[in-house]
Enzyme design. Sequence first.
Site, short mmCIF file in Angstrom:
data_model
loop_
_atom_site.label_atom_id
_atom_site.label_comp_id
_atom_site.label_asym_id
_atom_site.label_seq_id
_atom_site.Cartn_x
_atom_site.Cartn_y
_atom_site.Cartn_z
N GLU A 33 0.86 -1.19 0.00
CA GLU A 33 0.00 0.00 0.00
C GLU A 33 0.89 1.24 0.00
O GLU A 33 1.80 1.35 0.83
CB GLU A 33 -0.93 0.05 1.23
N ASP A 85 9.52 7.76 0.90
CA ASP A 85 8.88 8.05 -0.38
C ASP A 85 8.80 6.74 -1.17
O ASP A 85 9.83 6.15 -1.53
CB ASP A 85 9.72 9.09 -1.12
N ASP A 108 -2.66 12.34 -3.01
CA ASP A 108 -2.83 13.81 -3.04
C ASP A 108 -2.93 14.28 -4.48
O ASP A 108 -2.11 13.91 -5.32
CB ASP A 108 -1.63 14.48 -2.35
C1 LIG Z 1 -4.76 12.02 0.90
S1 LIG Z 1 -3.85 10.93 1.89
C2 LIG Z 1 -4.76 9.39 1.75
C3 LIG Z 1 -4.42 8.43 2.86
C4 LIG Z 1 -5.08 7.04 2.78
N1 LIG Z 1 -4.65 6.32 1.61
C5 LIG Z 1 -6.57 7.13 2.81
O1 LIG Z 1 -7.19 6.87 1.79
O2 LIG Z 1 -7.12 7.45 3.87
C6 LIG Z 1 -2.39 10.60 0.90
C7 LIG Z 1 -1.28 9.97 1.71
O3 LIG Z 1 -0.23 9.59 0.84
C8 LIG Z 1 1.02 9.91 1.45
N2 LIG Z 1 2.00 10.04 0.35
C9 LIG Z 1 2.03 11.00 -0.61
N3 LIG Z 1 3.05 10.78 -1.47
C10 LIG Z 1 3.67 9.65 -1.02
C11 LIG Z 1 4.82 8.92 -1.48
N4 LIG Z 1 5.49 9.33 -2.56
N5 LIG Z 1 5.19 7.82 -0.79
C12 LIG Z 1 4.50 7.42 0.31
N6 LIG Z 1 3.42 8.08 0.79
C13 LIG Z 1 3.00 9.17 0.13
C14 LIG Z 1 0.73 11.20 2.19
O4 LIG Z 1 1.67 11.44 3.21
C15 LIG Z 1 -0.68 10.91 2.74
O5 LIG Z 1 -0.63 10.27 4.00
#
Ligand SMILES: C[S@@+](CC[C@H](N)C(=O)[O-])C[C@H]1O[C@@H](n2cnc3c(N)ncnc32)[C@H](O)[C@@H]1O
EC number: 2.1.1.33
Length: 200
Positions: A33, A85, A108
């Site tokens: 995930e 990341d 995002d």
């Molecule tokens: C809008 S939130 C959605 C969280 C979760 N998937 C949900 O649906 O409730 C997007 C998440 O992706 C993480 N994120 C963004 N870019 C990422 C990356 N390149 N690698 C890992 N996590 C990332 C952000 O920190 C954030 O916690």
Amino acid sequence: MIFSIEDDAPIVRDLLPDWRARFGAAGGRLELEIGCGHGGFALGFARAFPDRALVGIEQRRKFAAELAAKGARRGLPNLLVLNGDARLLAPRLFAAGSLAAIHVHFPDPWWKRRHHRRRLVDDRMSALLLGLLAPGGVLDFRTDVERYAREAVVRLEEAGFRNAAGPGRFAEAAPDEIPSTRERRYLASGEPVWRLRLLK
Ligand SMILES: C[S@@+](CC[C@H](N)C(=O)[O-])C[C@H]1O[C@@H](n2cnc3c(N)ncnc32)[C@H](O)[C@@H]1O
């Protein structure tokens, strides 16, 4: 476990983790995930499918630490949360063709044009995700942003994913689908969610 990778370190294939050794039999069906956030999906998945293993990669250190702690408190040995990341970590953690599924939920959207390059599903990432999946493996992508969904389906199909719903089409929610933290909000409010279930 919290594991960080700060820079673009080289990929050393011999150093890929032994996931079978880490997870035991559950490591035979390894899923990833990306961007777990508060972890509604990761925790629900690990409880619902004890015979599968999930590695969650979350960029925000605080979220990753809190989710790792929750997983440990709930006694979920088939869940591992890493901080970093995913664009850098995933190719350094998983062999090509080794993942049964990859879950990307509500990434995002980065609305501003100058921020578009930060979007998770770009051409490079599409090719990376396809490469990491095993034949028949599934990319489970969900978003509340219609434009992102429409751009993603085109990009992912162009990268080589097969869309079981038909080219350019979105999937229905699967009956055994585990909602993410954010998705629970939309399920309650009735706001639309665009889903892709794409196959390698
Ligand atoms: C809008 S939130 C959605 C969280 C979760 N998937 C949900 O649906 O409730 C997007 C998440 O992706 C993480 N994120 C963004 N870019 C990422 C990356 N390149 N690698 C890992 N996590 C990332 C952000 O920190 C954030 O916690």
